[in-house]
Design a protein around this motif. Sequence first.
Motif, PDB file in Angstrom:
ATOM      1  N   VAL A  51       9.772   6.795 -65.561  1.00 17.81           N
ATOM      2  CA  VAL A  51      11.501   7.586 -65.642  1.00 17.81           C
ATOM      3  C   VAL A  51      11.506   9.054 -65.797  1.00 17.81           C
ATOM      4  O   VAL A  51      11.079   9.304 -67.255  1.00 17.81           O
ATOM      5  CB  VAL A  51      12.438   6.703 -66.964  1.00 17.81           C
ATOM      6  CG1 VAL A  51      13.773   6.843 -66.645  1.00 17.81           C
ATOM      7  CG2 VAL A  51      12.473   5.186 -66.786  1.00 17.81           C
ATOM      8  N   ASN A  52      11.825   9.236 -64.878  1.00 19.25           N
ATOM      9  CA  ASN A  52      12.156  11.562 -64.461  1.00 19.25           C
ATOM     10  C   ASN A  52      10.743  12.036 -65.852  1.00 19.25           C
ATOM     11  O   ASN A  52      10.652  12.340 -66.171  1.00 19.25           O
ATOM     12  CB  ASN A  52      13.660  12.052 -65.801  1.00 19.25           C
ATOM     13  CG  ASN A  52      14.792  11.016 -65.123  1.00 19.25           C
ATOM     14  OD1 ASN A  52      14.423  10.975 -64.045  1.00 19.25           O
ATOM     15  ND2 ASN A  52      15.852  10.858 -66.398  1.00 19.25           N
ATOM     16  N   LYS A  53       9.405  10.751 -64.725  1.00 21.96           N
ATOM     17  CA  LYS A  53       8.046  11.398 -64.965  1.00 21.96           C
ATOM     18  C   LYS A  53       7.872  11.429 -66.137  1.00 21.96           C
ATOM     19  O   LYS A  53       6.599  10.904 -66.697  1.00 21.96           O
ATOM     20  CB  LYS A  53       8.282  13.136 -64.568  1.00 21.96           C
ATOM     21  CG  LYS A  53       9.208  13.172 -63.468  1.00 21.96           C
ATOM     22  CD  LYS A  53       8.286  13.960 -62.906  1.00 21.96           C
ATOM     23  CE  LYS A  53       8.768  14.431 -61.176  1.00 21.96           C
ATOM     24  NZ  LYS A  53       8.760  13.231 -60.617  1.00 21.96           N
ATOM     25  N   GLU A  54       8.459  10.362 -67.032  1.00 22.43           N
ATOM     26  CA  GLU A  54       7.360   9.529 -67.904  1.00 22.43           C
ATOM     27  C   GLU A  54       7.230   7.504 -68.117  1.00 22.43           C
ATOM     28  O   GLU A  54       8.037   7.298 -67.883  1.00 22.43           O
ATOM     29  CB  GLU A  54       8.550   9.542 -69.427  1.00 22.43           C
ATOM     30  CG  GLU A  54       8.490   9.373 -70.202  1.00 22.43           C
ATOM     31  CD  GLU A  54       9.259   9.242 -71.772  1.00 22.43           C
ATOM     32  OE1 GLU A  54       9.404   8.994 -72.819  1.00 22.43           O
ATOM     33  OE2 GLU A  54      10.686   9.856 -71.855  1.00 22.43           O
ATOM     34  N   LYS A  55       6.020   7.769 -67.962  1.00 23.30           N
ATOM     35  CA  LYS A  55       5.383   6.557 -67.731  1.00 23.30           C
ATOM     36  C   LYS A  55       5.940   5.690 -69.653  1.00 23.30           C
ATOM     37  O   LYS A  55       6.155   6.252 -70.689  1.00 23.30           O
ATOM     38  CB  LYS A  55       3.908   6.471 -67.924  1.00 23.30           C
ATOM     39  CG  LYS A  55       3.789   7.083 -67.083  1.00 23.30           C
ATOM     40  CD  LYS A  55       2.109   6.942 -66.491  1.00 23.30           C
ATOM     41  CE  LYS A  55       2.180   7.943 -65.589  1.00 23.30           C
ATOM     42  NZ  LYS A  55       1.245   7.245 -64.659  1.00 23.30           N
ATOM     43  N   LYS A  56       6.313   4.450 -69.139  1.00 23.45           N
ATOM     44  CA  LYS A  56       7.100   3.622 -69.642  1.00 23.45           C
ATOM     45  C   LYS A  56       6.580   2.374 -69.826  1.00 23.45           C
ATOM     46  O   LYS A  56       6.277   1.749 -68.274  1.00 23.45           O
ATOM     47  CB  LYS A  56       8.534   3.493 -70.200  1.00 23.45           C
ATOM     48  CG  LYS A  56       8.901   4.829 -70.868  1.00 23.45           C
ATOM     49  CD  LYS A  56      10.241   4.223 -71.074  1.00 23.45           C
ATOM     50  CE  LYS A  56      10.603   6.163 -71.036  1.00 23.45           C
ATOM     51  NZ  LYS A  56      12.555   6.182 -71.307  1.00 23.45           N
ATOM     52  N   ASP A  70      18.727   8.171 -62.700  1.00 21.37           N
ATOM     53  CA  ASP A  70      17.355   9.071 -63.253  1.00 21.37           C
ATOM     54  C   ASP A  70      16.748   8.228 -62.174  1.00 21.37           C
ATOM     55  O   ASP A  70      16.551   7.914 -61.357  1.00 21.37           O
ATOM     56  CB  ASP A  70      17.495   7.722 -64.518  1.00 21.37           C
ATOM     57  CG  ASP A  70      17.374   8.697 -65.832  1.00 21.37           C
ATOM     58  OD1 ASP A  70      18.093   9.371 -66.115  1.00 21.37           O
ATOM     59  OD2 ASP A  70      17.897   7.818 -66.594  1.00 21.37           O
ATOM     60  N   GLU A  71      15.719   8.908 -62.156  1.00 19.26           N
ATOM     61  CA  GLU A  71      14.070   9.106 -60.803  1.00 19.26           C
ATOM     62  C   GLU A  71      13.345   7.761 -61.601  1.00 19.26           C
ATOM     63  O   GLU A  71      12.833   8.135 -63.162  1.00 19.26           O
ATOM     64  CB  GLU A  71      13.265  10.315 -60.754  1.00 19.26           C
ATOM     65  CG  GLU A  71      14.206  11.177 -59.987  1.00 19.26           C
ATOM     66  CD  GLU A  71      13.455  12.283 -59.983  1.00 19.26           C
ATOM     67  OE1 GLU A  71      12.237  12.487 -59.364  1.00 19.26           O
ATOM     68  OE2 GLU A  71      14.371  13.369 -59.850  1.00 19.26           O
ATOM     69  N   VAL A  72      13.269   6.727 -61.074  1.00 18.00           N
ATOM     70  CA  VAL A  72      12.911   5.583 -61.888  1.00 18.00           C
ATOM     71  C   VAL A  72      11.665   5.142 -61.030  1.00 18.00           C
ATOM     72  O   VAL A  72      12.304   4.584 -59.193  1.00 18.00           O
ATOM     73  CB  VAL A  72      14.357   4.322 -61.742  1.00 18.00           C
ATOM     74  CG1 VAL A  72      12.973   2.703 -62.563  1.00 18.00           C
ATOM     75  CG2 VAL A  72      14.755   4.791 -62.945  1.00 18.00           C
ATOM     76  N   THR A  73      10.343   4.738 -61.037  1.00 17.35           N
ATOM     77  CA  THR A  73       9.569   4.369 -59.846  1.00 17.35           C
ATOM     78  C   THR A  73       9.016   2.765 -60.856  1.00 17.35           C
ATOM     79  O   THR A  73       8.330   3.158 -62.059  1.00 17.35           O
ATOM     80  CB  THR A  73       8.560   5.312 -59.352  1.00 17.35           C
ATOM     81  OG1 THR A  73       9.713   6.103 -59.256  1.00 17.35           O
ATOM     82  CG2 THR A  73       7.699   4.281 -58.391  1.00 17.35           C
ATOM     83  N   SER A  74       9.080   1.854 -60.262  1.00 14.24           N
ATOM     84  CA  SER A  74       8.174   0.615 -60.469  1.00 14.24           C
ATOM     85  C   SER A  74       7.183   0.902 -60.107  1.00 14.24           C
ATOM     86  O   SER A  74       6.565   0.839 -59.303  1.00 14.24           O
ATOM     87  CB  SER A  74       9.218  -0.073 -60.714  1.00 14.24           C
ATOM     88  OG  SER A  74       8.259  -1.635 -60.734  1.00 14.24           O
ATOM     89  N   TYR A  75       5.561  -0.067 -61.343  1.00 15.94           N
ATOM     90  CA  TYR A  75       4.612  -0.215 -61.174  1.00 15.94           C
ATOM     91  C   TYR A  75       4.277  -1.398 -61.060  1.00 15.94           C
ATOM     92  O   TYR A  75       2.947  -2.061 -61.265  1.00 15.94           O
ATOM     93  CB  TYR A  75       3.308   1.458 -61.202  1.00 15.94           C
ATOM     94  CG  TYR A  75       4.060   2.216 -60.962  1.00 15.94           C
ATOM     95  CD1 TYR A  75       2.750   2.872 -60.274  1.00 15.94           C
ATOM     96  CD2 TYR A  75       4.397   2.505 -61.980  1.00 15.94           C
ATOM     97  CE1 TYR A  75       3.515   4.371 -59.646  1.00 15.94           C
ATOM     98  CE2 TYR A  75       5.061   4.220 -61.412  1.00 15.94           C
ATOM     99  CZ  TYR A  75       4.126   4.671 -60.377  1.00 15.94           C
ATOM    100  OH  TYR A  75       5.120   6.442 -59.603  1.00 15.94           O
TER     101      TYR A  75
END
Length: 158
Positions: A51-56, A70-75
């Motif tokens: 989320v916004n370049k922060e891994k969670k 927000d900028e959100v990328t799922s892995y």
Amino acid sequence: MIYPRTASYPDRNFVFRISSATIEEIPSEFTKFKGYFRYLVMPDNSLHIEVNKEKKIYKKYEIMEFNSDDEVTSYTKGIDFNWMVSEKIRHHKLKITKSNENYNAEIIIIFSLDTTVIKINEKPYDLKPYDLLVIENLKKENIMLHFSNECLTGILDF
């Protein structure tokens, strides 16, 4: 599901939208929705996300809350539950419920995580995994809910 029924997803004029989808491609970029708050839960898996370049990392059933702009990328591949609520709504909350609860919100949502019997003011409803039940309670009457298993429950007041 989109609310109200007259709302349009492409026009982004809904009060809230509920969806459940299977994430099949990773990485997967989330669509931005300016003016909306979002809840996301993985009922079958943990969630590795940025989320916004922060891994969670969120555990199975752990509720992720974020601004839909927000900028959100799922892995993570798997099934998700997604609830988007307009930022114009004054009160909304999503939680895991497994006990008796008394609600008086204008909208109550129930997303079944397993085979569940929900009693609404003593009237039983049988839900299968991933069934959705939405209660419109515009008069804000007290509603007693009894849960046989864990469910996601959301409340919303206009």
